[in-house]
Design a protein around this motif. Structure first.
Motif, PDB file in Angstrom:
ATOM      1  N   PHE A  88       0.834  -1.204   0.000  1.00  0.00           N
ATOM      2  CA  PHE A  88       0.000   0.000   0.000  1.00  0.00           C
ATOM      3  C   PHE A  88       0.865   1.249   0.000  1.00  0.00           C
ATOM      4  N   SER A  89       1.874   1.275   0.898  1.00  0.00           N
ATOM      5  CA  SER A  89       2.721   2.467   0.997  1.00  0.00           C
ATOM      6  C   SER A  89       3.544   2.663  -0.266  1.00  0.00           C
ATOM      7  N   MET A  90       4.086   1.556  -0.803  1.00  0.00           N
ATOM      8  CA  MET A  90       4.914   1.661  -2.004  1.00  0.00           C
ATOM      9  C   MET A  90       4.089   2.089  -3.205  1.00  0.00           C
ATOM     10  N   GLN A  91       2.941   1.425  -3.398  1.00  0.00           N
ATOM     11  CA  GLN A  91       2.093   1.763  -4.532  1.00  0.00           C
ATOM     12  C   GLN A  91       1.541   3.185  -4.395  1.00  0.00           C
ATOM     13  N   TYR A  92       1.149   3.533  -3.178  1.00  0.00           N
ATOM     14  CA  TYR A  92       0.613   4.886  -2.966  1.00  0.00           C
ATOM     15  C   TYR A  92       1.685   5.913  -3.280  1.00  0.00           C
ATOM     16  N   ALA A  93       2.880   5.689  -2.722  1.00  0.00           N
ATOM     17  CA  ALA A  93       3.970   6.648  -2.938  1.00  0.00           C
ATOM     18  C   ALA A  93       4.338   6.711  -4.421  1.00  0.00           C
TER      19      ALA A  93
END
Length: 358
Positions: A88-93
């Motif tokens: 989630f954090s990687m894709q969001y970023a």
């Protein structure tokens, strides 16, 4: 009418909206193929330099059965929560920075374009560069979660020892119970490596920003070609069909994986620290994995790993586990691209509700 205008105001996704859609889609696609993710990580981190290593045990099927036998079916989902957080954090970023830099770049081009002239699609080189910049920014902010998730998937074979006890066969080493929770693994990494240990693999990670750059660059380029060809036939729709998106996304991800795979394998070995054991074997020393006796920050780099693998296994060693990586990556990326527009619609709905109630 006031409420009506508030609801209708967000007519299109902002950078935040595209990031949210990408993160939700990324989590969904990763969850679908998660057992494959665990298996491919185990294969990539495995030691195969020894002559007595049974390579047949590193097949997807054999390793899946072994994990189920030793840890049960849930063993295939080790580190699931951390991986979902990382995804989630990687894709969001990534989607946030990609949308941000791409929009900014297009606006700068529009400002320089003669008035009334038609905007041209971005070149492949521009798409790759924008993707690399977005990927680098995303890596810097999210790699600590990736390191923890990778250690959880492996189950970290480096466990602290209580000492030696006596058994029927002689001296037997006993293992301490290890805290495999997210915070437990984080504390262990910090204890062994210091805070910088949470950024293990950042250098190959930055190199690997070309992976999503190639993937999304190729996807956007092929998409543009298909839409232009479709427009020449008189069709005016500007979206690809779900299965077309799946095929284009799969093709793009396969190409990116083949090009960057050696560094993917090296990054996993750095983050799991299996490479420390390889170094110890070559130097005939005993690696110290715990306590303050370990010299922090001194680990073989990605190039050192690739040179060692080349020496022991040749070119084929650079692609150990690539079949599982491609299968997992292609399925996940295909599902992501196929469902991307659906998640964009959901993200827009979430934004509308947020705007309505705030």
């Amino acid at each position: 009418m006031a409420v009506q205008s508030k609801v209708e105001k967000p007519q299109q996704l902002t950078s935040f909206g595209y990031a949210l859609a990408g993160a939700l889609g990324g989590c969904f696609s990763t969850a679908v193929v998660y057992p494959l993710d665990t298996i491919k990580t185990r294969i990539q981190a495995a030691h195969t330099e020894d002559a007595d290593e049974d390579l047949s045990e590193l097949s997807v099927t054999s390793l899946a059965l072994k994990i189920i036998k030793e840890d049960g079916f849930l063993g295939l989902y080790r580190g699931f929560a951390a991986t979902m957080l990382n995804t989630f954090s990687m894709q969001y970023a990534y989607f946030f920075f990609y949308s941000l830099v791409r929009t900014s770049y297009i606006k700068r081009l529009a400002a320089r374009r003669p008035h009334g002239s038609k905007a041209q699609p971005l070149s492949t080189a521009a798409e790759l560069l924008l993707g690399a910049v977005a990927g680098a920014l995303a890596q810097i902010f999210t790699i600590p979660v990736a390191v923890i998730a990778t250690r959880q998937q492996i189950g970290s074979p480096h466990r602290p020892k209580k000492g030696k006890g006596k058994g029927k066969e002689g001296d037997v080493e006993e293992e301490d119970e290890r805290d495999d929770s997210f915070l437990g693994v984080a504390r262990e990494i910090i204890r062994e490596e210091g805070v910088t240990g949470l950024w293990l693999g950042i250098k190959p990670g930055l190199v690997l920003t070309v992976n999503p750059a190639i993937t999304y660059g190729m996807f956007e380029r092929i998409k543009s070609v298909l839409l232009v060809a479709r427009a020449k036939t008189g069709r005016t729709d500007t979206k690809l069909a779900p299965w077309t998106s799946f095929l284009v996304g799969s093709l793009s991800k396969t190409l990116a994986t083949v090009v960057t795979y050696p560094y993917i394998m090296a990054k996993v070995r750095i983050q799991t620290r299996s490479v420390d054991d390889d170094t110890a074997k070559e130097e005939h020393t005993i690696p110290v994995h715990h306590g303050y006796h370990h010299k922090r920050g001194h680990h073989p780099g990605a190039l050192d790993i690739l040179i060692r693998v080349w020496r022991h296994q040749g070119f084929v060693g650079w692609y150990q586990g690539m079949g599982a990586q491609i299968l997992k990556a292609v399925l996940a990326q295909g599902v992501l691209f196929m469902s991307k527009e659906r998640f964009e619609q959901w993200a827009l709905a979430i934004m509308i509700l947020w705007y309505k109630f705030t």
